[in-house]
Scaffold this motif. Sequence first.
Motif, PDB file in Angstrom:
ATOM      1  N   PRO A 187       8.058  -6.036  -7.801  1.00  0.00           N
ATOM      2  CA  PRO A 187       6.553  -6.331  -8.668  1.00  0.00           C
ATOM      3  C   PRO A 187       7.201  -7.912  -9.122  1.00  0.00           C
ATOM      4  N   ASN A 188       7.990  -8.463  -9.574  1.00  0.00           N
ATOM      5  CA  ASN A 188       8.417  -9.564 -10.357  1.00  0.00           C
ATOM      6  C   ASN A 188       9.374 -10.436  -8.914  1.00  0.00           C
ATOM      7  N   GLN A 189       8.485 -10.073  -7.971  1.00  0.00           N
ATOM      8  CA  GLN A 189       8.899 -11.576  -7.073  1.00  0.00           C
ATOM      9  C   GLN A 189       8.104 -12.080  -6.605  1.00  0.00           C
ATOM     10  N   THR A 190       7.402 -13.254  -6.127  1.00  0.00           N
ATOM     11  CA  THR A 190       6.766 -13.928  -5.470  1.00  0.00           C
ATOM     12  C   THR A 190       6.512 -13.795  -4.853  1.00  0.00           C
ATOM     13  N   VAL A 191       4.538 -13.823  -4.124  1.00  0.00           N
ATOM     14  CA  VAL A 191       4.280 -13.782  -2.940  1.00  0.00           C
ATOM     15  C   VAL A 191       5.358 -14.093  -1.534  1.00  0.00           C
ATOM     16  N   ALA A 192       5.527 -15.380  -1.907  1.00  0.00           N
ATOM     17  CA  ALA A 192       6.495 -16.227  -0.540  1.00  0.00           C
ATOM     18  C   ALA A 192       7.803 -15.302  -0.565  1.00  0.00           C
ATOM     19  N   ASN A 237       2.598 -18.875  -4.854  1.00  0.00           N
ATOM     20  CA  ASN A 237       4.057 -18.622  -6.293  1.00  0.00           C
ATOM     21  C   ASN A 237       3.443 -17.457  -7.206  1.00  0.00           C
ATOM     22  N   GLU A 238       2.218 -17.423  -7.394  1.00  0.00           N
ATOM     23  CA  GLU A 238       1.817 -15.886  -7.617  1.00  0.00           C
ATOM     24  C   GLU A 238       3.222 -15.029  -7.846  1.00  0.00           C
ATOM     25  N   LYS A 239       3.010 -14.012  -8.490  1.00  0.00           N
ATOM     26  CA  LYS A 239       3.861 -13.111  -8.731  1.00  0.00           C
ATOM     27  C   LYS A 239       2.852 -12.149  -8.334  1.00  0.00           C
ATOM     28  N   LEU A 240       3.732 -10.096  -7.474  1.00  0.00           N
ATOM     29  CA  LEU A 240       3.277  -9.984  -6.926  1.00  0.00           C
ATOM     30  C   LEU A 240       2.502  -8.707  -8.413  1.00  0.00           C
ATOM     31  N   ASN A 241       3.407  -8.971  -9.488  1.00  0.00           N
ATOM     32  CA  ASN A 241       2.696  -8.086 -10.736  1.00  0.00           C
ATOM     33  C   ASN A 241       1.726  -8.536 -10.454  1.00  0.00           C
ATOM     34  N   ASN A 242       0.977  -9.489 -10.966  1.00  0.00           N
ATOM     35  CA  ASN A 242      -0.411  -9.778 -10.901  1.00  0.00           C
ATOM     36  C   ASN A 242      -1.873  -9.372  -9.882  1.00  0.00           C
ATOM     37  N   ILE A 243      -1.428  -9.122  -8.685  1.00  0.00           N
ATOM     38  CA  ILE A 243      -1.923  -9.311  -7.644  1.00  0.00           C
ATOM     39  C   ILE A 243      -1.928  -8.033  -7.407  1.00  0.00           C
ATOM     40  N   ILE A 244      -1.093  -6.714  -7.536  1.00  0.00           N
ATOM     41  CA  ILE A 244      -1.168  -5.220  -6.479  1.00  0.00           C
ATOM     42  C   ILE A 244      -1.639  -3.969  -7.694  1.00  0.00           C
ATOM     43  N   PRO A 245      -2.068  -3.772  -6.887  1.00  0.00           N
ATOM     44  CA  PRO A 245      -2.724  -2.519  -7.937  1.00  0.00           C
ATOM     45  C   PRO A 245      -1.825  -1.281  -8.551  1.00  0.00           C
ATOM     46  N   LYS A 246      -3.185  -1.149  -9.545  1.00  0.00           N
ATOM     47  CA  LYS A 246      -1.824   0.031 -10.234  1.00  0.00           C
ATOM     48  C   LYS A 246      -2.733   0.602 -10.807  1.00  0.00           C
ATOM     49  N   LYS A 247      -2.433   2.066 -10.638  1.00  0.00           N
ATOM     50  CA  LYS A 247      -2.324   3.333 -10.998  1.00  0.00           C
ATOM     51  C   LYS A 247      -2.410   3.744 -12.391  1.00  0.00           C
ATOM     52  N   ALA A 281       0.789  -1.562   0.137  1.00  0.00           N
ATOM     53  CA  ALA A 281       0.079   0.004   0.291  1.00  0.00           C
ATOM     54  C   ALA A 281       0.373   1.153   0.007  1.00  0.00           C
ATOM     55  N   LEU A 282       1.689   1.269   0.931  1.00  0.00           N
ATOM     56  CA  LEU A 282       2.878   2.901   0.587  1.00  0.00           C
ATOM     57  C   LEU A 282       3.299   2.371  -0.635  1.00  0.00           C
ATOM     58  N   ALA A 283       3.914   1.719  -1.207  1.00  0.00           N
ATOM     59  CA  ALA A 283       4.626   1.755  -2.131  1.00  0.00           C
ATOM     60  C   ALA A 283       3.677   2.898  -3.393  1.00  0.00           C
ATOM     61  N   TYR A 284       2.658   1.805  -3.170  1.00  0.00           N
ATOM     62  CA  TYR A 284       1.412   2.034  -4.256  1.00  0.00           C
ATOM     63  C   TYR A 284       1.034   3.857  -4.164  1.00  0.00           C
ATOM     64  N   THR A 316      -7.543   4.834   0.609  1.00  0.00           N
ATOM     65  CA  THR A 316      -6.983   3.726   0.050  1.00  0.00           C
ATOM     66  C   THR A 316      -5.571   3.432   0.749  1.00  0.00           C
ATOM     67  N   MET A 317      -4.960   3.994   1.453  1.00  0.00           N
ATOM     68  CA  MET A 317      -4.574   3.141   1.930  1.00  0.00           C
ATOM     69  C   MET A 317      -4.300   2.054   3.076  1.00  0.00           C
ATOM     70  N   SER A 318      -6.073   2.571   3.699  1.00  0.00           N
ATOM     71  CA  SER A 318      -6.156   1.756   4.351  1.00  0.00           C
ATOM     72  C   SER A 318      -7.227   0.636   3.931  1.00  0.00           C
ATOM     73  N   GLY A 319      -7.980   0.939   2.716  1.00  0.00           N
ATOM     74  CA  GLY A 319      -8.437  -0.509   1.452  1.00  0.00           C
ATOM     75  C   GLY A 319      -7.543  -0.859   1.474  1.00  0.00           C
ATOM     76  N   ILE A 320      -6.546  -0.704   0.795  1.00  0.00           N
ATOM     77  CA  ILE A 320      -4.953  -1.579   0.138  1.00  0.00           C
ATOM     78  C   ILE A 320      -4.553  -2.717   1.001  1.00  0.00           C
ATOM     79  N   THR A 321      -4.589  -1.443   1.986  1.00  0.00           N
ATOM     80  CA  THR A 321      -3.966  -2.713   2.807  1.00  0.00           C
ATOM     81  C   THR A 321      -4.656  -3.859   3.245  1.00  0.00           C
ATOM     82  N   GLY A 322      -5.938  -3.661   3.394  1.00  0.00           N
ATOM     83  CA  GLY A 322      -6.750  -4.957   4.089  1.00  0.00           C
ATOM     84  C   GLY A 322      -6.725  -5.750   2.436  1.00  0.00           C
ATOM     85  N   GLN A 323      -7.095  -5.237   1.644  1.00  0.00           N
ATOM     86  CA  GLN A 323      -7.064  -6.298   0.465  1.00  0.00           C
ATOM     87  C   GLN A 323      -6.181  -7.340  -0.336  1.00  0.00           C
TER      88      GLN A 323
END
Length: 419
Positions: free
Chosen positions: A285-290, A408-418, A241-244, A391-398
């Motif tokens: 974003p190229n790293q995995t969730v793990a 094994n999911e890449k962060l790029n597939n799940i993180i929010p994008k502006k 969330a902070l990165a976003y 937005t900050m709180s909402g993204i943190t919870g989501q």
Amino acid sequence: MKESITYPLSAIQWEAYDEFLEDPKLTQHNVTVCMPFERSSTQRFLRAMQNMLDQQRYLHIHLVRQGDDIMICEDWQMPNNVHYLRMSDAEWEAAQPTFTKPFDVFNEACVRLYLVETDSQIYVILENFHLFFDGISQRALWNSFEEAVQGIPLYQQGDIAAEMTYREIASYNSDAYRRAKEYYLKKFEGLQLTDYCRETDNPLGPAISSHPMVSADIIDEGCQRIGQTPTTVFYAAYAIALAYMSGETRVVFYTFNHGRSDRRLTDHVYGQYLCSLPIVIDTDPNQTVAELLSQTHREIFCSMRYRIYPEYHLLRDLGIDGIAGDATEIGYNAADIPEYINIDGKLWNTYHIDPSFTGEHSSTYITRREDLYEVFTDCSSALYTQEQIDTMSGITGQMALLLVGDQNEKLNNIIPKKK
């Protein structure tokens, strides 16, 4: 004659005091907690609250000047009384924000006890100054009230707060302190720090907050499945969330450690024992969730390992006023600080009255409330907009919900994008 005691401030207390000096009207370090009850208990509760003040020296705490030094004094000679008010229900609704008032830290006890009687209920209000009371101390206040109502002898903590401060000060000459200092100065050497708040010469303004809820069952069951703790998951979610919000992939924020490793520091003991140190998370974003969770876990471990080196000393030794302008911090309160008390077999829930005037940067607290986690963010409206903290709180919870999914999911597939 009852004896008072005077002792130095700890590092985190010096930090709070320095912030207080920015403007004595600030109430960002006031913690005002309220609990509604049935009206029939008025006199019983008044007696209980007065008993707390009569029996517990820490509830007469304030600052004193001794030459050039600022000291803490647990002072039986400092008057403190229960404030009783009678008003209508409508008057109470209008008056609630006014209960959070600045403390005159040198000339009054830095805890206030109110009992407000309205047409339909009574309200017990406990207000204290965060320089002297950490989060578990809020629980200690309610424990004392609960026991005073039931006629149970109140806990006497003696000089333990002073003892812990002297122990901390002695640690500044230890090898462990020197190792921790070396670690953090190397970690932050040359780091360029920015913030996502608006630029202003006056950060003081009314407090604003946001507090979305997310399913505790999903988070807890997911954590069991992936072998992580909710703390790690929420910290990683907060980093995203902070990165976003900042537009940076590498982010820094403060973490809280309750600092009560001594077994005597139970939830009946008052004091300010918090430890706070920054951690650095790379949200590539190229790293995995793990990989993100593993990195976050290591950072949390290091902040615990090196907590002997206070954040206040880190900022001093780096020669800056704050990490990212004292930008962001996250605290985690799971089920260890209950938000209710038991009176005559019935549970009563507390709620907080927000500070009226603050210069605080974005702070987020994760609190377990029955079957939900509350993601509570508050800050000064002079620094952030309501939309930003929503937005900050909402993204943190989501993101917390997503991070307990496919590891094994890449962060790029799940993180929010502006957009």
